[in-house]
Design a protein around this motif. Structure first.
Motif, PDB file in Angstrom:
ATOM      1  N   ARG A  26      78.595  79.536 -37.389  1.00 56.95           N
ATOM      2  CA  ARG A  26      79.479  80.476 -38.077  1.00 56.95           C
ATOM      3  C   ARG A  26      78.635  81.592 -38.683  1.00 56.95           C
ATOM      4  O   ARG A  26      77.563  81.345 -39.234  1.00 56.95           O
ATOM      5  N   ASP A  51      76.008  80.188 -41.446  1.00 58.39           N
ATOM      6  CA  ASP A  51      76.500  79.308 -42.502  1.00 58.39           C
ATOM      7  C   ASP A  51      75.404  78.394 -43.040  1.00 58.39           C
ATOM      8  O   ASP A  51      75.577  77.749 -44.075  1.00 58.39           O
ATOM      9  N   ILE A  76      82.006  83.527 -45.172  1.00 55.11           N
ATOM     10  CA  ILE A  76      82.179  82.648 -44.009  1.00 55.11           C
ATOM     11  C   ILE A  76      83.203  81.561 -44.353  1.00 55.11           C
ATOM     12  O   ILE A  76      84.073  81.226 -43.556  1.00 55.11           O
ATOM     13  N   VAL A 112      84.748  86.186 -36.670  1.00 56.55           N
ATOM     14  CA  VAL A 112      85.589  85.056 -36.288  1.00 56.55           C
ATOM     15  C   VAL A 112      85.963  85.132 -34.814  1.00 56.55           C
ATOM     16  O   VAL A 112      86.228  86.201 -34.286  1.00 56.55           O
ATOM     17  N   ASP A 116      90.307  80.871 -34.054  1.00 52.93           N
ATOM     18  CA  ASP A 116      90.021  80.331 -35.375  1.00 52.93           C
ATOM     19  C   ASP A 116      90.951  80.961 -36.409  1.00 52.93           C
ATOM     20  O   ASP A 116      90.601  81.906 -37.092  1.00 52.93           O
TER      21      ASP A 116
END
Lengths: 118, 226
Positions: A26, A51, A76, A112, A116
């Motif tokens: 991510r 992330d 995130i 993204v 999602d």
């Protein structure tokens, strides 16, 4: 005609962000939107953050990257972009070892993939 | 940002297509605007987009729905160096460091070699043949450095017929005068010939090939930015 590596024109930070996405990580993207004074990175400069806190690129001479990473992790998580403003006073700048005294605006957004829906 | 937007930006960069990524800072809504395509997206003014594409400078513009950040991604400026000579050996790496995509052109055997010009596109051809393929545009500078009219003149003729943002030629005032006469005889008007910077480079008293390269690069950047 002989052309070579100088023609690899993709922004390395954006390319890295894409690679991370491809690995299923991510990612957030921070972009300098405006600068005043002697900011070390121009408007348009990018930093990509995962992330897990890995990052590529820079948005200053190193003095605000830590704070930007913290915001990127929150972005995130929430899926909602944020704007950030840093005004570096001269005294503070000395404390962190950077006498720039500039001011920077940033936009930090999650990257993204379509399905999602967060 | 949708991953598809990121993919579109990277793909355009790889393909050498210019675009602007418009981002509304209040909510993160984005639009990819490719050069040449009309824009009425996000309440944007076409002039602001066109200016971002021309200069490469990002800017934030106000719209009724909030501030929109315009981030142009444009091809790097090009420099065509005619004459793989000593000055070129200094100028080419300096121009590459400054962000130019450099092509070195010299028809002579042993001049435009990869050993002498690592990282540059090399063309061992006569300029009159190859300039048509290289197509100088308004983001291309042309610098003629051979001192040889057989090579420099055809390159300058092609450059003057293009929108090259910079045209420069090595040579003393006397050499420049003789060149003006030759090109004038071919029908170029005084205003066309005024485009040729010569003696080439900013007047900084440069003596060595390396110093001349600094003077030339500074003049080219000035033509691009000022």
């Amino acid at each position: 005609m002989d052309t070579n590596s100088t023609n690899t024109n993709a922004d390395p930070v954006l390319a890295q962000a894409l690679e991370w996405l491809g690995e299923g990580r991510r990612v957030a993207l921070a972009t300098v939107t405006r600068t005043w004074g002697s900011a070390p990175r121009r408007a348009g400069s990018h930093m990509a953050i995962t992330d897990t806190g890995d990052f590529s690129g820079s948005v200053s001479g190193g003095c605000i990257e830590g704070a930007v990473i913290q915001t990127a992790l929150a972005v995130i998580d929430s899926g909602v972009p944020r704007t950030l403003e840093f005004g570096v006073t001269n005294e503070m700048a000395w404390e962190v070892g950077l006498a720039c005294g500039g001011k920077v605006h940033l936009f930090v957004e999650p990257v993204v993939s379509e399905p999602d829906e967060r | 940002m949708n991953a598809d937007v990121l993919r579109a930006v990277v793909a355009a960069q790889v393909a050498g297509r210019d675009l602007v990524l418009a981002t509304r800072l209040t909510d993160g809504v984005q639009a990819v605007i490719e050069a040449g395509s009309p824009t009425s997206t996000l309440g944007l003014d076409g002039d602001a987009v066109a200016s971002a594409l021309r200069t490469g400078d990002p800017r934030t513009v106000d719209t009724p729905d909030g501030a929109v950040f315009l981030r142009p991604y444009i091809r790097p400026p090009r420099m065509i160096v005619v004459g793989a000579v000593h000055i070129a050996q200094a100028l080419v790496p300096m121009a590459q460091i400054a962000g130019f995509e450099v092509t070195v052109l010299d028809p002579r055997e042993g001049f435009a070699t990869a050993d002498r010009f690592p990282g540059a596109a090399l063309v061992k051809e006569w300029p009159d043949r190859v300039m048509e393929t290289l197509r100088p545009d308004d983001r291309t500078g042309v610098v003629a450095l051979t001192h040889d009219p057989k090579i420099d003149d055809p390159a300058l003729i092609a450059a003057l017929r293009s929108n090259a943002f910079y045209v420069g030629a090595l040579g003393s005032r006397k050499t420049q005068g003789a060149r003006r006469e030759r090109l004038g005889a071919l029908g170029f008007a005084a205003a066309d010939l005024e485009r040729i910077h010569g003696p080439v480079g900013l007047p900084i008293g440069a003596r060595t090939p390396e110093e001349i390269a600094v003077a030339v690069l500074a003049q080219v950047i000035g033509a691009l930015r000022l």
